[in-house]
Each structure stands twice: as C-alpha cells, then as structure tokens.
Design a protein around this motif. Structure first.
Motif, PDB file in Angstrom:
ATOM      1  N   SER A  19       0.861  -1.173   0.000  1.00  0.00           N
ATOM      2  CA  SER A  19       0.000   0.000   0.000  1.00  0.00           C
ATOM      3  C   SER A  19       0.901   1.228   0.000  1.00  0.00           C
ATOM      4  CB  SER A  19      -0.897   0.001   1.240  1.00  0.00           C
ATOM      5  OG  SER A  19      -1.750   1.120   1.239  1.00  0.00           O
ATOM      6  N   TYR A  20       0.422   2.331  -0.553  1.00  0.00           N
ATOM      7  CA  TYR A  20       1.234   3.550  -0.561  1.00  0.00           C
ATOM      8  C   TYR A  20       0.346   4.763  -0.759  1.00  0.00           C
ATOM      9  CZ  TYR A  20       0.832   3.436  -5.660  1.00  0.00           C
ATOM     10  OH  TYR A  20       0.341   3.427  -6.941  1.00  0.00           O
ATOM     11  N   THR A  21       0.900   5.910  -0.383  1.00  0.00           N
ATOM     12  CA  THR A  21       0.179   7.171  -0.518  1.00  0.00           C
ATOM     13  C   THR A  21       1.182   8.312  -0.583  1.00  0.00           C
ATOM     14  OG1 THR A  21      -1.662   8.495   0.367  1.00  0.00           O
ATOM     15  CG2 THR A  21      -0.067   7.636   1.957  1.00  0.00           C
ATOM     16  N   SER A  22       0.671   9.507  -0.810  1.00  0.00           N
ATOM     17  CA  SER A  22       1.495  10.705  -0.810  1.00  0.00           C
ATOM     18  C   SER A  22       1.092  11.562   0.383  1.00  0.00           C
ATOM     19  CB  SER A  22       1.275  11.498  -2.096  1.00  0.00           C
ATOM     20  OG  SER A  22       2.040  12.671  -2.091  1.00  0.00           O
TER      21      SER A  22
ATOM     22  N   ALA B   1       6.815  -9.737   7.902  1.00  0.00           N
ATOM     23  CA  ALA B   1       6.610  -8.606   8.809  1.00  0.00           C
ATOM     24  C   ALA B   1       6.345  -7.368   7.952  1.00  0.00           C
ATOM     25  CB  ALA B   1       7.847  -8.393   9.676  1.00  0.00           C
ATOM     26  N   ARG B   2       5.590  -6.424   8.489  1.00  0.00           N
ATOM     27  CA  ARG B   2       5.270  -5.204   7.741  1.00  0.00           C
ATOM     28  C   ARG B   2       5.848  -3.984   8.434  1.00  0.00           C
ATOM     29  NH1 ARG B   2      -0.934  -6.170   5.626  1.00  0.00           N
ATOM     30  NH2 ARG B   2      -0.409  -7.991   4.368  1.00  0.00           N
ATOM     31  N   LEU B   3       6.358  -3.056   7.618  1.00  0.00           N
ATOM     32  CA  LEU B   3       6.950  -1.822   8.121  1.00  0.00           C
ATOM     33  C   LEU B   3       6.505  -0.673   7.221  1.00  0.00           C
ATOM     34  CD1 LEU B   3       8.964  -0.459  10.104  1.00  0.00           C
ATOM     35  CD2 LEU B   3      10.762  -0.953   8.430  1.00  0.00           C
ATOM     36  N   THR B   4       6.122   0.426   7.836  1.00  0.00           N
ATOM     37  CA  THR B   4       5.750   1.630   7.096  1.00  0.00           C
ATOM     38  C   THR B   4       6.962   2.545   7.027  1.00  0.00           C
ATOM     39  OG1 THR B   4       3.491   1.464   7.910  1.00  0.00           O
ATOM     40  CG2 THR B   4       4.179   3.610   7.063  1.00  0.00           C
ATOM     41  N   GLY B   5       7.156   3.170   5.884  1.00  0.00           N
ATOM     42  CA  GLY B   5       8.271   4.092   5.754  1.00  0.00           C
ATOM     43  C   GLY B   5       8.201   4.909   4.485  1.00  0.00           C
ATOM     44  N   ARG B   6       9.061   5.893   4.433  1.00  0.00           N
ATOM     45  CA  ARG B   6       9.161   6.761   3.262  1.00  0.00           C
ATOM     46  C   ARG B   6       9.810   6.000   2.122  1.00  0.00           C
ATOM     47  NH1 ARG B   6      12.678  10.715   1.163  1.00  0.00           N
ATOM     48  NH2 ARG B   6      14.227  10.368   2.780  1.00  0.00           N
ATOM     49  N   VAL B   7       9.336   6.254   0.908  1.00  0.00           N
ATOM     50  CA  VAL B   7       9.932   5.676  -0.297  1.00  0.00           C
ATOM     51  C   VAL B   7      10.656   6.794  -1.028  1.00  0.00           C
ATOM     52  CG1 VAL B   7       9.488   4.470  -2.471  1.00  0.00           C
ATOM     53  CG2 VAL B   7       8.063   3.982  -0.477  1.00  0.00           C
ATOM     54  N   ALA B   8      11.886   6.536  -1.429  1.00  0.00           N
ATOM     55  CA  ALA B   8      12.685   7.539  -2.128  1.00  0.00           C
ATOM     56  C   ALA B   8      12.317   7.541  -3.604  1.00  0.00           C
ATOM     57  CB  ALA B   8      14.170   7.251  -1.935  1.00  0.00           C
ATOM     58  N   ALA B   9      11.062   7.884  -3.880  1.00  0.00           N
ATOM     59  CA  ALA B   9      10.558   7.950  -5.253  1.00  0.00           C
ATOM     60  C   ALA B   9       9.271   8.775  -5.234  1.00  0.00           C
ATOM     61  CB  ALA B   9      10.279   6.557  -5.800  1.00  0.00           C
ATOM     62  N   SER B  10       8.938   9.328  -6.373  1.00  0.00           N
ATOM     63  CA  SER B  10       7.693  10.079  -6.444  1.00  0.00           C
ATOM     64  C   SER B  10       6.521   9.106  -6.497  1.00  0.00           C
ATOM     65  CB  SER B  10       7.677  10.985  -7.684  1.00  0.00           C
ATOM     66  OG  SER B  10       7.679  10.191  -8.849  1.00  0.00           O
ATOM     67  N   LEU B  11       5.358   9.591  -6.137  1.00  0.00           N
ATOM     68  CA  LEU B  11       4.153   8.766  -6.097  1.00  0.00           C
ATOM     69  C   LEU B  11       3.913   8.070  -7.444  1.00  0.00           C
ATOM     70  CD1 LEU B  11       1.693   8.035  -4.263  1.00  0.00           C
ATOM     71  CD2 LEU B  11       0.472   9.862  -5.457  1.00  0.00           C
ATOM     72  N   GLU B  12       4.157   8.783  -8.531  1.00  0.00           N
ATOM     73  CA  GLU B  12       3.914   8.241  -9.865  1.00  0.00           C
ATOM     74  C   GLU B  12       4.824   7.066 -10.210  1.00  0.00           C
ATOM     75  OE1 GLU B  12       4.812  11.633  -9.415  1.00  0.00           O
ATOM     76  OE2 GLU B  12       2.699  12.101  -9.095  1.00  0.00           O
TER      77      GLU B  12
ATOM     78  N   ILE C 267      17.128   7.309  10.303  1.00  0.00           N
ATOM     79  CA  ILE C 267      15.956   7.382   9.427  1.00  0.00           C
ATOM     80  C   ILE C 267      16.004   6.168   8.508  1.00  0.00           C
ATOM     81  CG2 ILE C 267      14.848   8.729   7.590  1.00  0.00           C
ATOM     82  CD1 ILE C 267      14.775  10.112  10.312  1.00  0.00           C
ATOM     83  N   HIS C 268      14.853   5.544   8.295  1.00  0.00           N
ATOM     84  CA  HIS C 268      14.816   4.454   7.315  1.00  0.00           C
ATOM     85  C   HIS C 268      14.024   4.920   6.088  1.00  0.00           C
ATOM     86  CE1 HIS C 268      11.085   3.660   9.622  1.00  0.00           C
ATOM     87  NE2 HIS C 268      10.622   3.128   8.509  1.00  0.00           N
ATOM     88  N   VAL C 269      14.532   4.540   4.931  1.00  0.00           N
ATOM     89  CA  VAL C 269      13.955   4.922   3.648  1.00  0.00           C
ATOM     90  C   VAL C 269      13.959   3.690   2.754  1.00  0.00           C
ATOM     91  CG1 VAL C 269      14.191   6.421   1.634  1.00  0.00           C
ATOM     92  CG2 VAL C 269      14.869   7.270   3.883  1.00  0.00           C
ATOM     93  N   PHE C 270      12.863   3.462   2.056  1.00  0.00           N
ATOM     94  CA  PHE C 270      12.816   2.360   1.093  1.00  0.00           C
ATOM     95  C   PHE C 270      13.197   2.882  -0.279  1.00  0.00           C
ATOM     96  CE2 PHE C 270       9.841   0.777   4.324  1.00  0.00           C
ATOM     97  CZ  PHE C 270      10.379  -0.470   4.535  1.00  0.00           C
ATOM     98  N   GLU C 271      14.028   2.113  -0.978  1.00  0.00           N
ATOM     99  CA  GLU C 271      14.418   2.453  -2.344  1.00  0.00           C
ATOM    100  C   GLU C 271      13.876   1.387  -3.284  1.00  0.00           C
ATOM    101  OE1 GLU C 271      18.654   2.946  -2.268  1.00  0.00           O
ATOM    102  OE2 GLU C 271      18.455   4.972  -1.478  1.00  0.00           O
ATOM    103  N   LEU C 272      13.401   1.819  -4.445  1.00  0.00           N
ATOM    104  CA  LEU C 272      12.904   0.873  -5.448  1.00  0.00           C
ATOM    105  C   LEU C 272      14.054   0.028  -5.974  1.00  0.00           C
ATOM    106  CD1 LEU C 272      10.531   3.253  -7.435  1.00  0.00           C
ATOM    107  CD2 LEU C 272       9.861   1.488  -5.790  1.00  0.00           C
TER     108      LEU C 272
ATOM    109  N   ALA D 149       8.484  17.515   1.094  1.00  0.00           N
ATOM    110  CA  ALA D 149       7.127  17.295   0.576  1.00  0.00           C
ATOM    111  C   ALA D 149       7.070  17.466  -0.931  1.00  0.00           C
ATOM    112  CB  ALA D 149       6.159  18.250   1.263  1.00  0.00           C
ATOM    113  N   PRO D 150       6.221  16.728  -1.606  1.00  0.00           N
ATOM    114  CA  PRO D 150       5.389  15.648  -1.078  1.00  0.00           C
ATOM    115  C   PRO D 150       6.222  14.377  -0.848  1.00  0.00           C
ATOM    116  CG  PRO D 150       5.060  15.835  -3.434  1.00  0.00           C
ATOM    117  CD  PRO D 150       6.004  16.939  -3.031  1.00  0.00           C
ATOM    118  N   ILE D 151       5.833  13.621   0.169  1.00  0.00           N
ATOM    119  CA  ILE D 151       6.561  12.414   0.546  1.00  0.00           C
ATOM    120  C   ILE D 151       5.720  11.195   0.178  1.00  0.00           C
ATOM    121  CG2 ILE D 151       7.452  11.079   2.493  1.00  0.00           C
ATOM    122  CD1 ILE D 151       7.900  13.735   3.951  1.00  0.00           C
ATOM    123  N   THR D 152       6.342  10.230  -0.462  1.00  0.00           N
ATOM    124  CA  THR D 152       5.671   8.960  -0.740  1.00  0.00           C
ATOM    125  C   THR D 152       5.932   8.042   0.442  1.00  0.00           C
ATOM    126  OG1 THR D 152       6.043   9.264  -3.110  1.00  0.00           O
ATOM    127  CG2 THR D 152       5.461   7.041  -2.360  1.00  0.00           C
TER     128      THR D 152
END
Length: 164
Positions: A85-88, A113-124, A158-163, A100-103
């Motif tokens: 799942s993801y949002t902006s 296990a599930r973890l929520t975090g920022r993704v280093a990519a635009s929403l698109e 800080i944790h960040v997810f990268e594609l 901002a805006p942060i994905t």
C-alpha cells in the motif's frame, strides 16, 4: 552509521525472549522504540514475533497486539520486501516539510513482517507489488530539520525504502 547488506532472518537466542512482566521493560530494552532505533543505527532491523500466534511486531513490542501474549522473541529481518500500500503525504510533520510531497508505503518484508516508511521515489513511480530495499541513514544526510527532534530522537536513524 553504515549501510548493511541483507542478512537472513534469524531467531536470536533465548536471552532475547520478551519480558514476561511489565517490570522487566527498561528504556533501552530491544522491545521498545529506543531499543529498535539503537539496533537500526547498528544496521540491524529487528522485529518481535509472538510464539503463541506467530504475529510479527515491527517495531518490536513487549506484548503481542494480536493475542496479548508476552511470549515474544526477537529476530533480525530482511531489508527487502514488496509494497502492499502507498500514498502521498503533502503536508508532512514540520521536520520533513522541505521533502514534501513524501511517498509513504506499507512494505511487507520477505519475512512477512510489515513496516511503514518513506519511499525515495515520487508517487507516480511507485506501484503495489514493487520490490524495495530498506536503507538506513543519518537524519542530517536526509536533510531533516533537527530543530524538530524530541531530545530522545536526536540519535535515531531514518529508514527509507528504495525501489529495486
């Protein structure tokens, strides 16, 4: 703080079994947020797992939010997973204003296990099912405003997810 390579999920020894009584919980316990961030700053992504119902607790907690049991153990988690799942976030907390805006995504790690975090990519550029990898970095390297940190958060990475 250094980036670590993926390491397989392994249960730790019995010394990391969760506290069975509330009095056993200390501020630096690995079953608290400070303990979680201490491990993360050392390059270890830790989760608790309930031995009663097999629920993953990430960040770790001293009791299961699935069944209430205190029979939990710690295990290191893989850094790779899939976006479920993801949002902006267009109006983030003040410390993140300049980003901002942060994905933001909910990621199911390869351990389930599930973890929520920022993704280093635009929403698109993000889609459900995308493979990502967790990167841990110093808040200053991500350009987060330190004036908004609470005193106990100053050292937290800080944790960040990268594609992938």
């Amino acid at each position: 703080m250094t980036e670590e390579s993926n390491s397989p999920m392994t249960d730790t020894d019995s010394t990391t079994t969760g506290p069975l009584v509330p009095e056993d919980i200390t501020a630096d316990s690995p079953f608290t947020l400070p303990g979680f961030f201490d491990a993360l700053s050392e390059g270890r992504l830790m989760a608790a797992r309930c031995t009663e119902c097999d629920t993953h607790l990430l960040p770790p907690r001293p009791a299961c939010y699935g069944c209430g049991s205190r029979a939990v153990t710690l295990s290191e988690q893989p850094r790779t997973g899939e976006v479920i799942s993801y949002t902006s976030v267009n109006r983030p907390p003040s410390a993140f204003d300049q980003l901002a805006p942060i994905t933001v995504a909910v990621v199911e790690l390869d351990s389930s296990a599930r973890l929520t975090g920022r993704v280093a990519a635009s929403l698109e550029d993000v889609a459900i099912g995308d493979r990502v990898e967790l990167r841990v970095c110093d808040p200053e390297a991500v350009d987060i405003d330190p004036d908004f940190d609470l005193s106990y958060e100053e050292e937290w990475p800080i944790h960040v997810f990268e594609l992938l």
